[in-house]
Write a protein that holds these residues in place. Structure first.
Motif, PDB file in Angstrom:
ATOM      1  N   GLU A  71       1.725  -9.950  -5.817  1.00 39.30           N
ATOM      2  CA  GLU A  71       3.126  -9.994  -6.212  1.00 39.30           C
ATOM      3  C   GLU A  71       3.747  -8.604  -6.172  1.00 39.30           C
ATOM      4  O   GLU A  71       4.950  -8.452  -6.347  1.00 39.30           O
ATOM      5  CB  GLU A  71       3.254 -10.582  -7.623  1.00 39.30           C
ATOM      6  N   ASP A  72       2.927  -7.598  -5.934  1.00 42.12           N
ATOM      7  CA  ASP A  72       3.418  -6.225  -5.894  1.00 42.12           C
ATOM      8  C   ASP A  72       4.062  -5.917  -4.545  1.00 42.12           C
ATOM      9  O   ASP A  72       4.006  -6.710  -3.601  1.00 42.12           O
ATOM     10  CB  ASP A  72       2.263  -5.259  -6.172  1.00 42.12           C
ATOM     11  N   ASP A  73       4.663  -4.735  -4.461  1.00 39.23           N
ATOM     12  CA  ASP A  73       5.415  -4.367  -3.263  1.00 39.23           C
ATOM     13  C   ASP A  73       4.512  -4.116  -2.057  1.00 39.23           C
ATOM     14  O   ASP A  73       4.906  -4.359  -0.918  1.00 39.23           O
ATOM     15  CB  ASP A  73       6.236  -3.098  -3.542  1.00 39.23           C
ATOM     16  N   PHE A  74       3.307  -3.610  -2.314  1.00 43.74           N
ATOM     17  CA  PHE A  74       2.414  -3.229  -1.221  1.00 43.74           C
ATOM     18  C   PHE A  74       0.982  -3.656  -1.515  1.00 43.74           C
ATOM     19  O   PHE A  74       0.606  -3.878  -2.669  1.00 43.74           O
ATOM     20  CB  PHE A  74       2.461  -1.707  -0.996  1.00 43.74           C
ATOM     21  N   LEU A  75       0.220  -3.763  -0.441  1.00 43.69           N
ATOM     22  CA  LEU A  75      -1.213  -4.038  -0.541  1.00 43.69           C
ATOM     23  C   LEU A  75      -1.958  -2.835   0.011  1.00 43.69           C
ATOM     24  O   LEU A  75      -1.622  -2.325   1.086  1.00 43.69           O
ATOM     25  CB  LEU A  75      -1.611  -5.253   0.293  1.00 43.69           C
ATOM     26  N   ALA A  98       6.268   4.487   3.665  1.00 44.29           N
ATOM     27  CA  ALA A  98       6.486   3.048   3.803  1.00 44.29           C
ATOM     28  C   ALA A  98       7.925   2.664   3.487  1.00 44.29           C
ATOM     29  O   ALA A  98       8.554   1.903   4.226  1.00 44.29           O
ATOM     30  CB  ALA A  98       5.528   2.289   2.879  1.00 44.29           C
ATOM     31  N   GLU A  99       8.464   3.208   2.404  1.00 44.10           N
ATOM     32  CA  GLU A  99       9.821   2.826   2.017  1.00 44.10           C
ATOM     33  C   GLU A  99      10.863   3.420   2.959  1.00 44.10           C
ATOM     34  O   GLU A  99      11.826   2.752   3.347  1.00 44.10           O
ATOM     35  CB  GLU A  99      10.120   3.261   0.587  1.00 44.10           C
ATOM     36  N   GLY A 102      10.507   1.556   6.456  1.00 43.65           N
ATOM     37  CA  GLY A 102      10.535   0.102   6.516  1.00 43.65           C
ATOM     38  C   GLY A 102       9.331  -0.461   7.240  1.00 43.65           C
ATOM     39  O   GLY A 102       9.366  -1.583   7.770  1.00 43.65           O
ATOM     40  N   ALA A 103       8.258   0.305   7.264  1.00 40.65           N
ATOM     41  CA  ALA A 103       7.075  -0.085   8.036  1.00 40.65           C
ATOM     42  C   ALA A 103       6.376  -1.289   7.421  1.00 40.65           C
ATOM     43  O   ALA A 103       6.368  -1.476   6.200  1.00 40.65           O
ATOM     44  CB  ALA A 103       6.096   1.082   8.137  1.00 40.65           C
ATOM     45  N   GLY A 104       5.763  -2.083   8.285  1.00 42.25           N
ATOM     46  CA  GLY A 104       4.939  -3.189   7.821  1.00 42.25           C
ATOM     47  C   GLY A 104       3.519  -2.755   7.558  1.00 42.25           C
ATOM     48  O   GLY A 104       2.838  -3.280   6.675  1.00 42.25           O
ATOM     49  N   ILE A 105       3.055  -1.785   8.349  1.00 45.53           N
ATOM     50  CA  ILE A 105       1.712  -1.233   8.198  1.00 45.53           C
ATOM     51  C   ILE A 105       1.809   0.284   8.246  1.00 45.53           C
ATOM     52  O   ILE A 105       2.490   0.840   9.116  1.00 45.53           O
ATOM     53  CB  ILE A 105       0.771  -1.725   9.317  1.00 45.53           C
ATOM     54  N   ILE A 106       1.138   0.938   7.326  1.00 42.83           N
ATOM     55  CA  ILE A 106       1.084   2.390   7.309  1.00 42.83           C
ATOM     56  C   ILE A 106      -0.381   2.789   7.265  1.00 42.83           C
ATOM     57  O   ILE A 106      -1.157   2.256   6.473  1.00 42.83           O
ATOM     58  CB  ILE A 106       1.819   2.981   6.082  1.00 42.83           C
ATOM     59  N   ILE A 141      -5.633   0.854   4.936  1.00 46.40           N
ATOM     60  CA  ILE A 141      -4.254   0.686   5.377  1.00 46.40           C
ATOM     61  C   ILE A 141      -3.389   0.199   4.218  1.00 46.40           C
ATOM     62  O   ILE A 141      -3.874  -0.428   3.275  1.00 46.40           O
ATOM     63  CB  ILE A 141      -4.131  -0.293   6.561  1.00 46.40           C
ATOM     64  N   LEU A 142      -2.120   0.512   4.317  1.00 50.66           N
ATOM     65  CA  LEU A 142      -1.136   0.062   3.341  1.00 50.66           C
ATOM     66  C   LEU A 142      -0.246  -0.964   4.024  1.00 50.66           C
ATOM     67  O   LEU A 142       0.305  -0.700   5.098  1.00 50.66           O
ATOM     68  CB  LEU A 142      -0.304   1.251   2.846  1.00 50.66           C
ATOM     69  N   LEU A 143      -0.124  -2.150   3.418  1.00 54.03           N
ATOM     70  CA  LEU A 143       0.666  -3.244   3.982  1.00 54.03           C
ATOM     71  C   LEU A 143       1.866  -3.533   3.096  1.00 54.03           C
ATOM     72  O   LEU A 143       1.741  -3.596   1.866  1.00 54.03           O
ATOM     73  CB  LEU A 143      -0.172  -4.517   4.073  1.00 54.03           C
ATOM     74  N   SER A 144       3.002  -3.712   3.711  1.00 55.60           N
ATOM     75  CA  SER A 144       4.180  -4.146   2.976  1.00 55.60           C
ATOM     76  C   SER A 144       4.069  -5.641   2.683  1.00 55.60           C
ATOM     77  O   SER A 144       3.789  -6.439   3.575  1.00 55.60           O
ATOM     78  CB  SER A 144       5.435  -3.875   3.817  1.00 55.60           C
ATOM     79  N   ARG A 145       4.270  -6.021   1.427  1.00 58.19           N
ATOM     80  CA  ARG A 145       4.226  -7.442   1.083  1.00 58.19           C
ATOM     81  C   ARG A 145       5.351  -8.190   1.803  1.00 58.19           C
ATOM     82  O   ARG A 145       5.170  -9.332   2.234  1.00 58.19           O
ATOM     83  CB  ARG A 145       4.344  -7.655  -0.429  1.00 58.19           C
TER      84      ARG A 145
END
Length: 494
Positions: A71-75, A98-99, A102-106, A141-145
């Motif tokens: 439920e958080d902003d990123f994974l 990320a913010e 607007g990336a989906g994957i960082i 990796i960092l994923l945008s929810r």
């Protein structure tokens, strides 16, 4: 970054590693929840941490699991079971990227930890052609929810291609951003040399996985309008006359140890047509030139060329060979340290051209050591190629096999890029865009792996350079196929 929160998903492969990773994650203010996942059941309890049994972290089941628990902003996702050393400032840095993007994957560069050593492991930027299933994002990796939810494919039920399919889906709608900074450290999970792991995708044990990967990339190509229907047309192979029906093309530089054996394997060919051997000697300095000059004196069908240019890669040498006045109707590959498996190879290839009426033939080969003893994985037949979809699936894999043979009038129009890596891949993709490629699935070629091979043990920098170039080839090819589809669409509408 204030207000931005993270759910972390880390594998539970080794308890000690998992405990250290969890202890690290608990220190970060942004990390709200920690989830450990494992293919095996686990009775151990971790405080403030959820442990879930998931059959495979590559599967659609796993994708559904991370969506359900986020439920958080990123994974923050780690898939390789490595020990991670990350600090809060660097994690916050990734959140800012990320913010703002607007990336989906960082993802970012990292350090590899081995014993007491800390080695830089740079990565490469993602581009539209980075659709191979082994693209390296690193272990963390960092994923945008937002991107995850928008890109999930609820209809899919992949056992192996879930993560790959997700990455492709995200890439269509969101930027994928690399931070070119070393933001964390990780233990090494694959210690094999570059020459040992490059054939994973053709290992028969991985066949079920490859079928799923092909399904995912085919759907992706359809979604970006780069998918091509099966090639049905044939090539007229007798529009031009040639003195020789075939030419064996051998680019060579500094291979005095192997070149004569290679040439002899071509000379021993028994055919019902005339053929010659064109050797492009790229200014060798180790005695190769002298050996070839002496050898050629007694061989009427051996053409020894030393180009005027001194800036040629393997592709440029091929162009010298295919444009030579004595090049035959079919130009057939032989690398300077490899061998044909027997004396019937040229005849089989030429027969296949006339049977299939195609622009290119790709054979199969056997991997051997220098002394021709078979080594794993043995026969490389690239059975992932099919007449129906091989030309699409080719954009996913890193190679198409050997030996390669070309109908000379067509290859003369396209020509090779003047590089020494990926030139064969680029030309095969270009041909497959509009022409049929025929296949021989029995081994007709011996590919010798030895310390002199250029890809036996590459540095990470050289691997990156090679991978980036092949991704750029795919990018250009995707654009060309999109334009071809637009053209065909306009023709059909008119």
């Amino acid at each position: 970054m204030p207000g931005k929160t993270i759910t972390a998903f880390f594998p539970l492969l080794y308890e000690k590693v998992a405990v250290e990773n969890v202890n690290m994650l608990r220190k970060f203010k942004a990390v709200q929840k920690i989830n450990l996942f494992s293919a095996a059941s686990c009775d151990k309890e971790f405080s403030n941490c959820t442990v879930t049994q998931v059959s495979s972290s590559l599967s659609s089941e796993f994708i559904n699991y991370i969506v359900q628990f986020t439920e958080d902003d990123f994974l923050l996702l780690e898939l390789k079971g490595a020990l991670i050393d990350l600090n809060e400032l660097d994690l916050d840095s990734q959140l800012k990227v990320a913010e703002s993007s607007g990336a989906g994957i960082i993802y970012s560069d990292f350090y590899e930890l081995s014993d007491d050593n800390k080695t830089p492991h740079p990565l490469i930027d993602f581009q539209p052609g980075s659709i191979r299933d082994d693209f390296d994002f690193g272990p963390l990796i960092l994923l945008s929810r937002k991107a995850l939810v928008a890109s999930i494919d609820e209809a899919s039920n992949y056992k192996y291609a879930g993560i790959y399919n997700l990455m492709l889906n995200i890439s269509r709608n969101f930027p994928i951003v690399r931070t070119p900074e070393y933001l964390y450290s990780s233990t090494i999970t694959d210690t094999r040399k570059s020459g040992d792991n490059q054939f994973d995708y053709v290992d028969p044990q991985n066949r079920d996985m490859q079928i799923e990967m092909e399904k995912a990339v085919t759907l992706h190509l359809k979604n970006i309008e780069a998918h091509l229907e099966p090639i049905t047309g044939t090539v007229d192979l007798i529009t031009e006359s040639f003195e020789n029906e075939a030419s064996v093309i051998i680019p060579v530089k500094d291979r005095s140890k192997t070149i004569i054996e290679a040439v002899e394997s071509a000379l021993m060919q028994e055919t019902d047509f005339a053929f010659n051997i064109i050797i492009i000697d790229n200014h060798s300095t180790d005695g190769t030139t002298e050996r070839l000059s002496e050898f050629a004196k007694t061989k009427n069908n051996l053409v020894h060329i030393i180009p005027n240019r001194k800036d040629l890669g393997i592709g440029g040498c091929w162009n010298e060979g295919i444009t030579h006045s004595q090049c035959g109707r079919f130009a057939i590959q032989l690398d300077s340290d490899d061998l044909y498996i027997n004396n019937t190879v040229l005849q089989k290839i030429v027969n296949k051209f006339y049977e299939e009426k195609c622009a290119m033939i790709i054979g199969s080969y056997k991997l051997t050591d220098y002394n021709m003893r078979e080594i794993p994985p043995g026969i490389i037949d690239h059975k992932e190629w099919t007449d129906k979809n091989g030309h699409n699936n080719a954009l996913r894999v890193n190679g198409l096999g050997a030996p390669r043979a070309f109908y000379t009038p067509i290859i003369r129009k396209i020509k090779f890029p003047n590089v020494s890596y990926g030139e064969d891949y680029a030309i095969a993709l270009a041909i497959s865009r509009e022409y049929k490629i025929g296949r021989i699935y029995e081994p007709i070629y011996l590919c010798r792996r030895w310390e002199g091979n250029t890809d036996a043990d590459l540095s990470i920098e050289r691997q990156n350079e090679n991978n980036y170039y092949k991704d750029s080839i795919r990018t250009k090819e995707i654009i060309a196929r999109q334009e071809l589809n637009k053209l065909r669409g306009r023709i059909e509408n008119n």
